[in-house]
Design a protein around this motif. Structure first.
Motif, PDB file in Angstrom:
ATOM      1  N   ASN B  58       0.867  -1.027   0.039  1.00  0.00           N
ATOM      2  CA  ASN B  58      -0.201  -0.127  -0.107  1.00  0.00           C
ATOM      3  C   ASN B  58       0.827   1.215  -0.171  1.00  0.00           C
ATOM      4  O   ASN B  58       0.499   2.179  -0.712  1.00  0.00           O
ATOM      5  CB  ASN B  58      -0.864   0.155   1.315  1.00  0.00           C
ATOM      6  N   PHE B  59       2.025   1.205   0.801  1.00  0.00           N
ATOM      7  CA  PHE B  59       2.778   2.233   0.961  1.00  0.00           C
ATOM      8  C   PHE B  59       3.590   2.572  -0.544  1.00  0.00           C
ATOM      9  O   PHE B  59       3.737   3.757  -0.743  1.00  0.00           O
ATOM     10  CB  PHE B  59       3.808   2.301   2.092  1.00  0.00           C
ATOM     11  N   VAL B  60       3.914   1.674  -1.093  1.00  0.00           N
ATOM     12  CA  VAL B  60       4.484   1.720  -2.404  1.00  0.00           C
ATOM     13  C   VAL B  60       3.476   2.291  -3.336  1.00  0.00           C
ATOM     14  O   VAL B  60       3.807   3.171  -4.021  1.00  0.00           O
ATOM     15  CB  VAL B  60       4.869   0.403  -3.177  1.00  0.00           C
ATOM     16  N   SER B  61       2.271   1.802  -3.273  1.00  0.00           N
ATOM     17  CA  SER B  61       1.320   2.275  -4.350  1.00  0.00           C
ATOM     18  C   SER B  61       0.997   3.601  -4.139  1.00  0.00           C
ATOM     19  O   SER B  61       0.331   4.511  -5.072  1.00  0.00           O
ATOM     20  CB  SER B  61       0.137   1.386  -4.397  1.00  0.00           C
ATOM     21  N   VAL B  62       1.115   4.246  -2.937  1.00  0.00           N
ATOM     22  CA  VAL B  62       0.928   5.633  -2.671  1.00  0.00           C
ATOM     23  C   VAL B  62       1.612   6.373  -3.587  1.00  0.00           C
ATOM     24  O   VAL B  62       1.082   7.383  -4.233  1.00  0.00           O
ATOM     25  CB  VAL B  62       1.196   6.217  -1.390  1.00  0.00           C
ATOM     26  N   PHE B  63       2.772   6.148  -4.019  1.00  0.00           N
ATOM     27  CA  PHE B  63       3.714   6.827  -4.632  1.00  0.00           C
ATOM     28  C   PHE B  63       3.643   6.633  -6.184  1.00  0.00           C
ATOM     29  O   PHE B  63       3.886   7.292  -7.194  1.00  0.00           O
ATOM     30  CB  PHE B  63       5.080   7.121  -4.098  1.00  0.00           C
ATOM     31  N   SER B  64       3.801   5.217  -6.197  1.00  0.00           N
ATOM     32  CA  SER B  64       3.647   4.705  -7.740  1.00  0.00           C
ATOM     33  C   SER B  64       2.707   3.429  -7.930  1.00  0.00           C
ATOM     34  O   SER B  64       3.076   2.603  -7.210  1.00  0.00           O
ATOM     35  CB  SER B  64       5.030   4.574  -8.199  1.00  0.00           C
ATOM     36  N   ARG B  65       1.880   3.357  -8.854  1.00  0.00           N
ATOM     37  CA  ARG B  65       1.110   2.499  -8.877  1.00  0.00           C
ATOM     38  C   ARG B  65       0.836   2.130 -10.357  1.00  0.00           C
ATOM     39  O   ARG B  65       0.814   2.924 -11.307  1.00  0.00           O
ATOM     40  CB  ARG B  65      -0.061   2.535  -8.056  1.00  0.00           C
ATOM     41  N   THR B  66       0.308   0.979 -10.731  1.00  0.00           N
ATOM     42  CA  THR B  66      -0.202   0.459 -12.069  1.00  0.00           C
ATOM     43  C   THR B  66      -1.601   0.944 -12.096  1.00  0.00           C
ATOM     44  O   THR B  66      -2.505   0.538 -11.201  1.00  0.00           O
ATOM     45  CB  THR B  66       0.075  -0.895 -12.259  1.00  0.00           C
ATOM     46  N   MET B  67      -2.083   1.523 -12.995  1.00  0.00           N
ATOM     47  CA  MET B  67      -3.324   2.032 -13.236  1.00  0.00           C
ATOM     48  C   MET B  67      -4.038   0.884 -13.980  1.00  0.00           C
ATOM     49  O   MET B  67      -3.557   0.057 -14.701  1.00  0.00           O
ATOM     50  CB  MET B  67      -3.489   3.400 -14.019  1.00  0.00           C
ATOM     51  N   VAL B  68      -5.255   0.680 -13.738  1.00  0.00           N
ATOM     52  CA  VAL B  68      -6.186  -0.212 -14.528  1.00  0.00           C
ATOM     53  C   VAL B  68      -5.831  -0.287 -15.845  1.00  0.00           C
ATOM     54  O   VAL B  68      -6.056   0.819 -16.610  1.00  0.00           O
ATOM     55  CB  VAL B  68      -7.780  -0.144 -13.918  1.00  0.00           C
ATOM     56  N   GLY B  69      -5.655  -1.245 -16.394  1.00  0.00           N
ATOM     57  CA  GLY B  69      -5.635  -1.338 -17.892  1.00  0.00           C
ATOM     58  C   GLY B  69      -3.908  -0.709 -18.172  1.00  0.00           C
ATOM     59  O   GLY B  69      -3.760  -1.081 -19.436  1.00  0.00           O
ATOM     60  N   GLY B  70      -3.310  -0.402 -17.523  1.00  0.00           N
ATOM     61  CA  GLY B  70      -1.857   0.079 -17.785  1.00  0.00           C
ATOM     62  C   GLY B  70      -0.930  -0.857 -17.492  1.00  0.00           C
ATOM     63  O   GLY B  70      -1.329  -2.008 -16.937  1.00  0.00           O
ATOM     64  N   GLN B  71       0.085  -0.968 -17.979  1.00  0.00           N
ATOM     65  CA  GLN B  71       1.191  -2.083 -17.889  1.00  0.00           C
ATOM     66  C   GLN B  71       2.233  -1.625 -16.854  1.00  0.00           C
ATOM     67  O   GLN B  71       2.641  -2.442 -15.981  1.00  0.00           O
ATOM     68  CB  GLN B  71       1.892  -2.183 -19.266  1.00  0.00           C
ATOM     69  N   GLU B  72       2.733  -0.488 -16.900  1.00  0.00           N
ATOM     70  CA  GLU B  72       3.951  -0.086 -15.931  1.00  0.00           C
ATOM     71  C   GLU B  72       3.289   0.783 -14.979  1.00  0.00           C
ATOM     72  O   GLU B  72       2.234   1.645 -15.351  1.00  0.00           O
ATOM     73  CB  GLU B  72       5.205   0.895 -16.740  1.00  0.00           C
ATOM     74  N   ALA B  73       4.034   0.536 -13.839  1.00  0.00           N
ATOM     75  CA  ALA B  73       3.763   1.672 -12.716  1.00  0.00           C
ATOM     76  C   ALA B  73       4.146   2.882 -12.799  1.00  0.00           C
ATOM     77  O   ALA B  73       5.179   3.298 -13.322  1.00  0.00           O
ATOM     78  CB  ALA B  73       4.573   0.818 -11.296  1.00  0.00           C
ATOM     79  N   ILE B  74       3.327   3.989 -12.657  1.00  0.00           N
ATOM     80  CA  ILE B  74       3.390   5.161 -13.181  1.00  0.00           C
ATOM     81  C   ILE B  74       3.456   6.168 -11.561  1.00  0.00           C
ATOM     82  O   ILE B  74       2.757   5.847 -10.685  1.00  0.00           O
ATOM     83  CB  ILE B  74       2.379   5.831 -14.188  1.00  0.00           C
TER      84      ILE B  74
END
Lengths: 369, 288
Positions: B58-74
């Motif tokens: 969860n803490f990682v996704s705060v700053f960068s996460r893969t959006m639905v349908g996307g491939q790379e974490a942004i």
């Protein structure tokens, strides 16, 4: 030589006139006292001299120079406040050093002079501490030290003993006298306590409602109070003031009190008509008689006794009046509440005042002269 | 000097009682922090899980996460949003404190004719709920070009904090012994030095208390930030609001992580100032 000259100063706060044309002079190196009840204007008078209050009228001169319009900082006076007013966020050392730091003295001189004054006032042990960890006496001495460290020409003291306990008050009174003798500076000391004024002052002024009622040495004010207010302010327990009337009969003037008729020969010049007066007699001038009463006096019952240690104050009830008498403790032991007692009064040091105005009625002569 | 009561003196009964009360108050915070460490499945479990395998995802996704349908974490931009929150709240509280202190000293020591009226007028600016004034302010910001700028939002928050700061700091100045300032004048201090060397150091506790209260208010502010910040100046509360919803519904684990991080700065500041704060809150209640 006159050092401080206060001439007709007036200070108003809104509708309240705190100082109403106050004038006095204090000589160089003199210990001068302003004595008065609370709200008489003592504090305002000191603050006015210091420059902390802007005057509505009048002048303040010091050493021949008019300082009325000088800023506080330029007058070179020091003041000891009733609350001590130490800087709570600074250590005792920094409190003492503050006036010198404001003068931009070099650090070594500051350290030397702080040490000197701390030694003189015996607070060297407390220099590293903040004011709220110091005892009342230590706080007081830091306040004194801070006022003295710049060697001011004039020291103003605003009821500096009010916040001390009785024992410390006694010690500090002696301390002030010693400091005054050693440093020889002009001091103006405000107090509501006649004991402080009488024991320390070389001269004093009695204040009432922002005006000076009478000025003189403690002895003068004690012996010849100018009016009934001064009579009650100076001396403890205060002078008895008994309402009466003075009138003439065949042989001369007679003073009629509720409980006695006294010969009023001393006021022979003044008593031209029947006049309501106040008869002032100090509690020390009343004494019980054994056996037959020879001089003037009266009979009374003991109403209350207040042992003060070495002396006892006895409240006597004579008709509707209460009269205080002071006796040495061992003599007072003989009297119980309700006892009948015959007392004699020595007339030489008694006073008469007009009941209306309180002004002293001059006596023609004193029998002992 | 504050002297702590000896620990254990209250006895077991009272200590337990105090413990239970504290737990009730602290429970929501605890829940949020626990949620931040849960997987998506764990957050939705019924009954709620108290014991689980913690994860930092969860803490990682705060700053960068893969959006639905996307491939790379942004990059989600939350690094910037945290910086914005800290910068905007910090600057405006500091400004409000500086201006507020000077104004409070003025009101306390050099009362004007009609002093109380001025103070009341200052207070009235806080009487209207923000929602009432938001439209005119929004229009003013649009016209003046302040919308979306740091300067604009800092200006607004400073104005927002000022009335409260002036009133609170003034009460601390009012409590001081005025003779102390007179003593400094007698000792040769100019009015400026009386303020900086004598009066100001005596109200540091009050300043700390005011700063903490103002900081918490500003830190949590949502409405003005929502309407008046842009993508570059967005603060955390607004960004957090925008995280809710979307294609995957509410991600409680992610929100828990954002809130947990969001708590840290306020917690640190309050903790650092706690002694000052305690003195500030109890100021004047004990006779000196």
């Amino acid at each position: 030589m006159t050092a401080l000259e206060v001439e007709g100063i007036v200070k108003r706060f809104g509708d309240v006139t705190a100082l109403d044309g106050l004038s006095f002079e204090a000589g160089a190196g003199e210990f001068f006292c302003l004595l008065g009840p609370s709200a008489a204007g003592k504090t305002t008078a000191l603050r006015a001299i210091a420059g902390l209050e802007r005057l509505d009228a009048g002048r303040v001169r010091f050493g021949g120079r008019d300082v009325t319009d000088d800023p506080v900082q330029g007058r070179g006076f020091a003041m000891i406040f009733q609350t001590f007013a130490l800087y709570p966020h600074l250590t005792a050392f920094e409190n003492l050093a503050y006036p010198l730091r404001e003068e931009k003295r070099p650090a070594d001189e500051v350290a030397r002079r702080v040490d000197e004054i701390a030694e003189m006032l015996r607070i060297s042990h407390a220099l590293g501490r903040k004011p709220n960890t110091l005892s009342g006496g230590e706080q007081q001495r830091v306040a004194i030290g801070r006022a003295l460290i710049r060697r001011p020409g004039l020291l103003l003291l605003d009821e500096p003993l009010t916040n001390l306990d009785a024992k410390l008050r006694h010690d500090t009174r002696a301390e002030f006298k010693r400091l005054h003798r050693e440093l020889g500076m002009t001091m103006v000391y405000a107090t509501p306590d006649q004991l402080e004024a009488l024991t320390m002052a070389e001269r004093l002024a009695v204040l009432r409602d922002g005006r000076i009622v009478q000025t003189g040495t403690p002895e003068e004010l004690y012996a010849t109070p100018g009016d009934s207010f001064v009579a009650t302010m100076v001396g403890a327990p205060p002078m008895n003031l008994i309402p009466g009337e003075i009138s003439r009969n065949g042989s001369g003037p007679v003073l009629s009190l509720p409980f006695a008729e006294l010969d009023a020969g001393r006021w022979r010049g003044a008593a031209t008509a029947t006049e309501p007066v106040l008869f002032g007699i100090r509690p020390h001038d009343i004494a019980p008689v054994n056996g037959e009463r020879r001089g003037p006096g009266f009979s009374a019952t003991v109403h209350l006794t207040e042992p003060l240690g070495d002396v006892t104050v006895i409240d006597l009830q004579a008709s509707d009046s209460l009269v205080k008498m002071v006796l040495p403790e061992h003599e007072a032991l003989a009297y119980r509440v309700g006892d009948k007692v015959d007392v004699e009064i020595s007339m030489e040091d008694t006073h008469l005042f007009f009941r209306e105005t309180g002004v002293l009625i001059p006596s023609v002569e004193r029998p002992d002269q | 000097m504050l002297r702590r009561r000896q620990i254990g003196k209250a006895g077991w009964g009272w200590s337990l009682f105090a413990g239970v009360i504290s737990l009730i108050y602290f429970f929501p915070v605890l829940w949020i922090i626990l949620t931040a460490f849960k997987t998506r499945a764990d957050t939705l479990a019924t009954p709620p899980k108290l014991f689980f395998t913690p994860t930092l995802d969860n803490f990682v996704s705060v700053f960068s996460r893969t959006m639905v349908g996307g491939q790379e974490a942004i990059d989600t931009g939350f690094g910037l949003f945290f910086f914005n929150s800290i910068f905007i709240a910090g600057t405006s509280v500091l400004l409000a404190l500086i201006i507020g202190t000077l104004a409070a000293y003025g009101f306390s020591r050099y009362p004007l004719r009609g002093n109380d009226t001025y103070l009341f007028i200052i207070l009235t600016t806080r009487m209207l709920p923000p929602i009432v004034v938001i439209i005119p302010i929004f229009l003013m910001f649009r016209i003046t070009g302040l919308s979306g700028t740091y300067f604009g939002i800092i200006l607004l928050y400073t104005a927002f904090n000022l009335p409260f700061s002036i009133w609170m700091i003034k009460s601390f100045f009012d409590e001081l012994n005025r003779e102390v300032e007179d003593a400094a004048r007698m000792d040769g201090s100019s009015e400026r030095r009386v303020f900086f060397r004598i009066s100001l150091p005596q109200v540091t506790a009050g300043l700390a208390a005011t700063a903490v209260f103002a900081l918490i208010l500003t830190w949590n502010e949502f409405l003005f930030a929502l309407l008046l910040t842009g993508t570059e100046t967005r603060t955390v509360p607004v960004a957090m609001g925008r995280t809710i919803g979307g294609e995957i519904g509410v991600d409680y684990g992610l929100l828990g992580a954002i809130v947990s991080l969001f708590l840290i700065p306020v917690f640190v500041v309050t903790f650092a100032l706690q002694n000052q704060l305690l003195r500030g809150v109890t100021f004047g209640t004990i006779r000196k």
